[in-house]
Design an enzyme around this catalytic site. Structure first.
Site, PDB file in Angstrom:
ATOM      1  NE  ARG A  87      -3.919   0.597   1.796  1.00 14.06           N
ATOM      2  CZ  ARG A  87      -5.162   0.685   2.292  1.00 14.06           C
ATOM      3  NH1 ARG A  87      -5.398   1.418   3.360  1.00 14.06           N
ATOM      4  NH2 ARG A  87      -6.159   0.041   1.727  1.00 14.06           N
TER       5      ARG A  87
ATOM      6  CG  HIS B 207      -8.344   0.068  -2.908  1.00 12.45           C
ATOM      7  ND1 HIS B 207      -7.541  -1.016  -2.577  1.00 12.45           N
ATOM      8  CD2 HIS B 207      -9.042   0.364  -1.772  1.00 12.45           C
ATOM      9  CE1 HIS B 207      -7.760  -1.359  -1.324  1.00 12.45           C
ATOM     10  NE2 HIS B 207      -8.655  -0.545  -0.817  1.00 12.45           N
TER      11      HIS B 207
ATOM     12  CD  GLN C 136     -13.053  -2.090  -0.750  1.00 14.39           C
ATOM     13  OE1 GLN C 136     -12.226  -1.953   0.132  1.00 14.39           O
ATOM     14  NE2 GLN C 136     -14.229  -2.662  -0.539  1.00 14.39           N
TER      15      GLN C 136
ATOM     16  CG  ASP D 140     -13.457   6.424  -1.390  1.00 16.89           C
ATOM     17  OD1 ASP D 140     -13.508   6.235  -0.158  1.00 16.89           O
ATOM     18  OD2 ASP D 140     -12.399   6.385  -2.042  1.00 16.89           O
TER      19      ASP D 140
ATOM     20  CB  CYS E  18     -13.998   1.075  -0.254  1.00 17.22           C
ATOM     21  SG  CYS E  18     -13.463   2.802  -0.086  1.00 17.22           S
TER      22      CYS E  18
ATOM     23  NE  ARG F  27     -10.186  -5.364   0.500  1.00 18.21           N
ATOM     24  CZ  ARG F  27      -9.442  -4.346   0.953  1.00 18.21           C
ATOM     25  NH1 ARG F  27     -10.041  -3.315   1.519  1.00 18.21           N
ATOM     26  NH2 ARG F  27      -8.125  -4.332   0.811  1.00 18.21           N
TER      27      ARG F  27
HETATM   28  N1  NVA Z   1      -9.883   6.774  -1.641  1.00 16.22           N
HETATM   29  C1  NVA Z   1      -9.546   6.329  -0.302  1.00 16.22           C
HETATM   30  C2  NVA Z   1      -9.778   4.859  -0.170  1.00 16.22           C
HETATM   31  C3  NVA Z   1      -9.479   4.301   1.196  1.00 16.22           C
HETATM   32  C4  NVA Z   1      -9.685   2.815   1.293  1.00 16.22           C
HETATM   33  C5  NVA Z   1      -8.097   6.691  -0.009  1.00 16.22           C
HETATM   34  O1  NVA Z   1      -7.248   6.504  -0.877  1.00 16.22           O
HETATM   35  O2  NVA Z   1      -7.829   7.178   1.097  1.00 16.22           O
HETATM   36  N1   CP Z   2     -11.240  -0.157   2.276  1.00 15.37           N
HETATM   37  C1   CP Z   2      -9.979  -0.226   2.754  1.00 15.37           C
HETATM   38  O1   CP Z   2      -9.024  -0.482   2.018  1.00 15.37           O
HETATM   39  O2   CP Z   2      -9.867  -0.018   4.077  1.00 15.37           O
HETATM   40  P1   CP Z   2      -8.528   0.206   4.909  1.00 15.37           P
HETATM   41  O3   CP Z   2      -7.953   1.539   4.497  1.00 15.37           O
HETATM   42  O4   CP Z   2      -8.956   0.166   6.342  1.00 15.37           O
HETATM   43  O5   CP Z   2      -7.552  -0.899   4.586  1.00 15.37           O
END
Ligand code: NVA
Ligand code: CP
Length: 306
Positions: free
Chosen positions: A105, A132, A135, A220, A260, A288
């Site tokens: 990540r 992502h 997800q 989101d 998500c 997930r």
């Molecule tokens: N768009 C959000 C998704 C988090 C799972 C982010 O990147 O923070």
């Molecule tokens: N939806 C998701 O990826 O959640 P986290 O940021 O908690 O991993």
């Protein structure tokens, strides 16, 4: 043989993408009826590199590896030499000598690609600034479980044209559904990503119009990780884009709402939306685990046809 990576949904063929959804459902059902008895990865290790925060992603990957009989190693960039400037490619080569797969990540999608190019073991995108995809495996799995085949159905993305939106666009192509993307001016998804999906994706400006007759609605946060300083400006720019029960009322009678998570009640969704029976974000979050178990199994062992 070169390792299979999963950096976006487009790394899969359509057929493989559909296989993964069905396999995830099978893995889930077996877990629920037999417990964690399927342990193909005894003594195998997944390295998990986190440069951004996470709850769901960390817990689902770690639990998935434990259920598979293996081990997951949490590596925060703060505590590794990556955080002190060791080149990405060197880190990839070192980890390839020791672990069976790597989950990352991070911010830069290019950085993830550079890591994968130097890795001899499968690399999984657990969120970048641009995508992502893990997800979306869980989201399409949830939609399929709750409503059946998603082919030719209509999903609506309301809000920021962000990493999640980009992966929804990829999913429309891979799973053959229509996607309406509804965002304020200046917050559109990337044109090149939209272009690949062709006429499966259409841009809207009016959320109520976009929601009309839809089978699925999703959104989101308005400010993603790394955009914290833009929060106040974004709250102003996204006025009118909050997903509400009234918006779901415009949709088809089988409409499903997904998010998500984490969600900001009172911003991108109404205070009460997650309590609406048309929302099922808890099953979505739980999926997930199962979707990523199917993914890890596929990347390391290939297809399992039972
Ligand atoms: N768009 C959000 C998704 C988090 C799972 C982010 O990147 O923070
Ligand atoms: N939806 C998701 O990826 O959640 P986290 O940021 O908690 O991993």
């Amino acid at each position: 043989m070169a390792a299979r990576h999963f950096l976006t949904l487009l790394d899969l063929s359509q057929e493989e993408a559909r296989y993964l959804i069905q396999r995830a459902i099978t893995i889930k059902n077996k877990l629920l009826t037999q417990g964690p008895t399927y342990t193909p990865f005894t003594n195998r290790t997944l390295a998990m590199i986190f440069e951004k925060s996470s709850t769901r992603t960390r817990v689902s990957f770690e639990t998935g590896m434990t259920q598979f009989g293996g081990h997951a190693l949490f590596l925060s960039s703060k505590d590794t030499q990556l955080g002190r400037g060791e080149p990405i490619a060197d880190t990839a080569r070192v980890l390839s000598e020791m672990v069976d797969a790597v989950m990352i990540r991070t911010f830069s999608h290019q950085g993830l690609e550079d890591f994968a190019a130097a890795s001899r073991v499968p690399v999984i995108n657990a969120l970048t600034d641009d995508y992502h995809p893990c997800q979306l495996l869980a989201d399409v799995m949830t939609w399929t479980e709750l409503r059946g085949n998603v082919r030719d159905r209509t999903a609506v993305w309301i809000g920021d044209g962000n990493n999640m939106c980009h992966s929804w666009i990829n999913a429309a192509l891979q799973f053959d559904f229509n996607l309406r993307v509804c965002c304020p001016e200046g917050y559109e998804p990337r044109e090149d990503i939209m272009a690949v999906a062709g006429d499966r994706v259409t841009l809207y400006r009016d959320p109520m119009q976009a929601a009309a007759g839809a089978n699925l609605i999703t959104t989101d946060v308005w400010a993603s990780m790394g955009q914290e300083e833009e929060q106040a400006k974004r709250i102003a720019d996204f006025a009118g884009f909050q997903v509400t029960e009234a918006m779901l009322d415009q949709a088809a009678s089988d409409v499903l709402f997904l998010h998500c998570l984490p969600a900001h009640r009172g911003e991108e969704i109404s205070e009460t939306l997650l309590d609406d029976p048309r929302a099922d974000v808890w099953q979505e979050a739980g999926n997930r685990l199962h979707a990523q178990k199917a993914l890890i199994e596929f990347l390391i062992l290939g297809r399992i046809d039972e």
